[in-house]
Scaffold this motif. Structure first.
Motif, mmCIF file in Angstrom:
data_model
loop_
_atom_site.group_PDB
_atom_site.id
_atom_site.type_symbol
_atom_site.label_atom_id
_atom_site.label_comp_id
_atom_site.label_asym_id
_atom_site.label_seq_id
_atom_site.Cartn_x
_atom_site.Cartn_y
_atom_site.Cartn_z
ATOM 1 N N GLY A 27 0.455 -0.449 16.892
ATOM 2 C CA GLY A 27 1.637 0.714 16.893
ATOM 3 C C GLY A 27 0.717 1.971 16.626
ATOM 4 N N LYS A 28 1.681 2.992 16.620
ATOM 5 C CA LYS A 28 1.239 4.454 16.442
ATOM 6 C C LYS A 28 0.495 4.428 15.226
ATOM 7 N N PRO A 29 -0.460 5.350 15.183
ATOM 8 C CA PRO A 29 -1.360 5.357 13.812
ATOM 9 C C PRO A 29 -0.440 5.722 12.697
ATOM 10 N N GLU A 30 -0.696 4.888 11.439
ATOM 11 C CA GLU A 30 0.018 4.923 10.275
ATOM 12 C C GLU A 30 1.526 4.529 10.582
ATOM 13 N N GLN A 31 2.022 3.898 11.420
ATOM 14 C CA GLN A 31 3.267 3.504 11.752
ATOM 15 C C GLN A 31 3.066 1.833 12.358
ATOM 16 N N GLU A 32 1.854 1.302 12.214
ATOM 17 C CA GLU A 32 1.627 -0.005 12.720
ATOM 18 C C GLU A 32 2.467 -1.045 12.110
ATOM 19 N N ARG A 33 3.066 -2.101 12.709
ATOM 20 C CA ARG A 33 3.500 -3.351 12.106
ATOM 21 C C ARG A 33 2.257 -3.953 11.608
ATOM 22 N N LEU A 34 2.242 -4.968 10.629
ATOM 23 C CA LEU A 34 0.965 -5.461 10.165
ATOM 24 C C LEU A 34 1.413 -6.829 10.150
ATOM 25 N N LEU A 62 -1.700 -2.379 1.223
ATOM 26 C CA LEU A 62 -1.013 -3.264 1.755
ATOM 27 C C LEU A 62 0.441 -3.075 1.103
ATOM 28 N N ALA A 63 0.285 -3.295 -0.397
ATOM 29 C CA ALA A 63 1.585 -2.969 -0.931
ATOM 30 C C ALA A 63 2.290 -1.817 -0.910
ATOM 31 N N GLU A 64 1.616 -0.780 -0.549
ATOM 32 C CA GLU A 64 2.177 0.750 -0.255
ATOM 33 C C GLU A 64 2.889 0.515 1.146
ATOM 34 N N ARG A 65 2.558 -0.422 1.818
ATOM 35 C CA ARG A 65 3.042 -0.457 3.392
ATOM 36 C C ARG A 65 3.878 -1.822 3.260
ATOM 37 N N LYS A 66 4.590 -2.466 2.254
ATOM 38 C CA LYS A 66 5.102 -3.561 2.514
ATOM 39 C C LYS A 66 6.003 -3.716 3.439
ATOM 40 N N ASP A 67 7.038 -2.541 3.810
ATOM 41 C CA ASP A 67 7.980 -2.516 4.640
ATOM 42 C C ASP A 67 7.545 -2.719 6.107
ATOM 43 N N ARG A 68 6.044 -2.599 6.279
ATOM 44 C CA ARG A 68 5.671 -2.698 7.449
ATOM 45 C C ARG A 68 5.214 -4.214 7.756
ATOM 46 N N ILE A 69 4.895 -5.135 6.905
ATOM 47 C CA ILE A 69 4.420 -6.319 6.937
ATOM 48 C C ILE A 69 5.315 -7.267 7.639
ATOM 49 N N GLU A 70 4.865 -7.795 8.754
ATOM 50 C CA GLU A 70 5.745 -8.829 9.349
ATOM 51 C C GLU A 70 5.577 -10.160 8.829
ATOM 52 N N GLY A 71 4.650 -10.577 8.392
ATOM 53 C CA GLY A 71 3.929 -11.881 7.813
ATOM 54 C C GLY A 71 2.751 -12.109 7.514
ATOM 55 N N ILE A 72 2.537 -13.140 6.610
ATOM 56 C CA ILE A 72 1.291 -13.449 6.065
ATOM 57 C C ILE A 72 0.842 -15.119 6.637
ATOM 58 N N PHE A 73 -0.211 -15.088 7.239
ATOM 59 C CA PHE A 73 -0.651 -16.310 7.864
ATOM 60 C C PHE A 73 -1.619 -17.040 7.295
#
Length: 557
Positions: A27-34, A62-73
């Motif tokens: 995604g855009k810098p600092e807006q990436e989906r993770l 990661l925790a500070e960006r938890k709203d951007r995390i799509e999943g853990i594999f």
């Protein structure tokens, strides 16, 4: 030029072996989906991390960006890849995806900590894919020393990334899936942007060997031992090896006993999920006591010298009512991980003192093969995948650096990315775009603490230098009420002056208080600092140690 980018960020496992945690973003810098790949642990040692139960990656970023995390594999069920899922769940709260065997282990971990087991979703193997924001992620079967390992095929708008996970090129693995070169060629034929690859055995010059090669020698060894109990230890997660050992024991006419929680748990999980079929019947430790010793085979945990595991308990004395004696045989069907040598040698010597014969790789037999690809195997797989970029992971710095040289020697772009180094994989050449602060978190008892919080540092200081508690009572005129008194821990009772160390401390403190001015006696912090300094100086003079000091000042008002 698109303003969106594809990033790779290791938070653990790059520059070390263990504690794997990798992040991909688009995604855009600092807006990436993770998406997160693996959340593992590493293990403490008494020298550097005394009293700590587990070491986890620092997931603050990661925790500070938890709203951007799509999943853990999760690629597979080894502790250094799955061990932190339950400890990280509250902070990240993202759905977890894994293949059936790995999901079984992950769900047990979640259940132990009271988290919902259905947070772990069972995923099918490739060509199935999980949609996770801008990513499509597929689990590509791969052979390793644990069932249902998988590489991840990560498709993004910027191209395909293959994350190898841990792997070896085993076409006859006994349990689990064989390496399929045709399948790998097929998923790579349309081009692979980046291959993020295991580096553990980059320095091993010969091609890796198949799990199927160890069985015959193990069987010969067990058949040849006619007296006493046979014991074997290996990684409990190496279900193929556990099965090989059990079958060899059964064919030699021995009843099989599983000892150690991890050993039972792994075999149960493998049977429950169908990856382990036709496992020989086992008997309980209680029933084993009634079976003649020459008809018993114990499969036990503790191949790395862990103090509380079954191997160490048997070496120390009895375990579950079973005891080893002269004429018994103990096989280490494993490789000692660097750093664990002392613990393993300690157990070997304790067993030797009991008259037990100890056998391992150094005994000349072929009793173990590695679960990781050696240098020629890495070359072979990279030639099949033919990626534009090779990103080494899962290795110490020297492993990663050597792996970059290997990639560049074959005309591919390599990038040395250690923990905290964010790499932009979007263009034709990888580039470092940011440095993230990374570190370690300790599970200390039931709480998580930061590596820099000082808890472990204080513990090490007390272990090295001992501790003195100083108690002083002052009356309402700020005058000492009686003498100060001391209690010591971890210090010799007498020092250079041949007097009791406690008495020397108390005499030196009394002398100081007798000449201290009123201003010092009124100021708790000044008084505390002065008393601490005196105790440390006296400790150095008397016993050659500057102890840790706790000062308790009570005032009568």
């Amino acid at each position: 030029m698109s303003s969106e980018r594809l990033i790779y960020l290791p938070l653990g496992g790059a520059g070390e072996i263990g504690m794997n945690a990798y992040v991909y973003g688009y995604g855009k810098p600092e807006q990436e989906r993770l998406i997160v790949v693996d959340l593992g642990v590493t293990f403490p040692d008494m020298d550097g991390t005394p009293g700590v139960d587990l070491i986890l990656p620092d997931i603050t970023w990661l925790a500070e960006r938890k709203d951007r995390i799509e999943g853990i594999f999760i690629t597979h069920a080894h502790e250094d890849h799955v061990g932190a899922v339950s400890h990280s769940y509250e902070a990240l709260g993202a759905p977890i995806y894994a293949r059936p065997f790995t999901a079984n282990i992950a769900r047990r971990k979640m259940g132990e900590y009271g988290y919902p087991e259905d947070a772990v979703t069972v995923s099918a193997a490739w060509p199935d894919q999980v949609e996770a924001g801008p990513f499509k992620v597929g689990f590509l079967p791969m052979s390793h020393s644990i069932p249902e390992s998988a590489a991840l095929i990560i498709d993004s708008p910027a191209g395909r990334v293959i994350h190898s996970g841990d792997f070896k090129l085993d076409e006859t693995p006994l349990v689990g899936e064989a390496f399929d070169p045709k399948l790998w060629a097929d998923v790579s034929k349309d081009g692979v942007k980046a291959f993020v690859c295991d580096s553990t055995n980059i320095f091993s010059p010969n091609p890796g060997q198949s799990e199927s090669t160890v069985g015959p020698e193990i069987e010969t060894l067990i058949r040849g031992h006619k007296t006493g109990i046979v014991v074997a230890t290996t990684f409990a997660s190496n279900v193929a090896r556990v099965k090989t050992l059990a079958e060899a024991g059964e064919r030699a006419g021995r009843s099989i006993v599983l000892l150690g929680r991890a050993m039972r748990r792994m075999v149960e999980a493998a049977i429950e999920t169908g990856v382990l079929k036709d496992f020989p019947p086992t008997v309980s430790p209680e029933d084993a006591r009634n079976i003649p010793r020459e008809n018993l085979m114990l499969l036990v945990t503790g191949s790395q010298g862990e103090r509380r595991a079954a191997s160490a308990q048997l070496a120390n004395g009895k375990y579950m009512g079973l005891e080893l004696k002269e004429g018994d045989l103990f096989l280490f069907s494993s490789k000692t991980i660097p750093g664990n040598e002392r613990g393993v040698i300690r157990i070997m010597n304790q067993l030797s003192e009991k008259g037990v014969d100890v056998v391992d790789e150094s005994s000349g037999g072929h009793y173990h093969v590695s679960g990781h690809a050696n240098r020629p195997d890495l070359e072979r797989l990279q030639d099949i995948v033919n990626p534009q970029i090779v990103v080494p992971m899962h290795g110490e710095h020297r492993h990663l650096r050597e792996h970059v040289k290997l990639a560049e020697g074959k005309g591919r772009k390599g990038v040395l990315a250690v923990n905290g180094m964010m790499i932009d994989l979007s263009g034709n050449a990888p580039k470092v775009v940011e440095y993230i602060e990374t570190g370690r978190t300790y599970l200390d008892g039931s709480v998580q603490i930061g590596a820099l919080d000082g808890v472990v540092r204080d513990r090490i200081r007390m272990a090295l230098n001992g501790h003195v508690l100083v108690t002083l009572i002052l009356d309402d005129n700020d005058e000492p009420l009686g003498e100060p008194w001391c209690e010591t821990m971890g210090l010799a009772e007498t020092g250079r002056s041949k007097a009791a160390v406690v008495e020397v401390f108390e005499a030196d403190l009394s002398q100081f208080l007798g000449r201290a001015d009123a201003k010092t006696l009124r100021d708790d912090s000044k008084l505390e600092e002065a008393l601490r300094r005196i105790v440390r100086k006296t400790g150095q003079d008397e016993v050659g140690k500057k102890p840790e000091v706790t000062v308790v000042i009570s005032r009568m008002h």
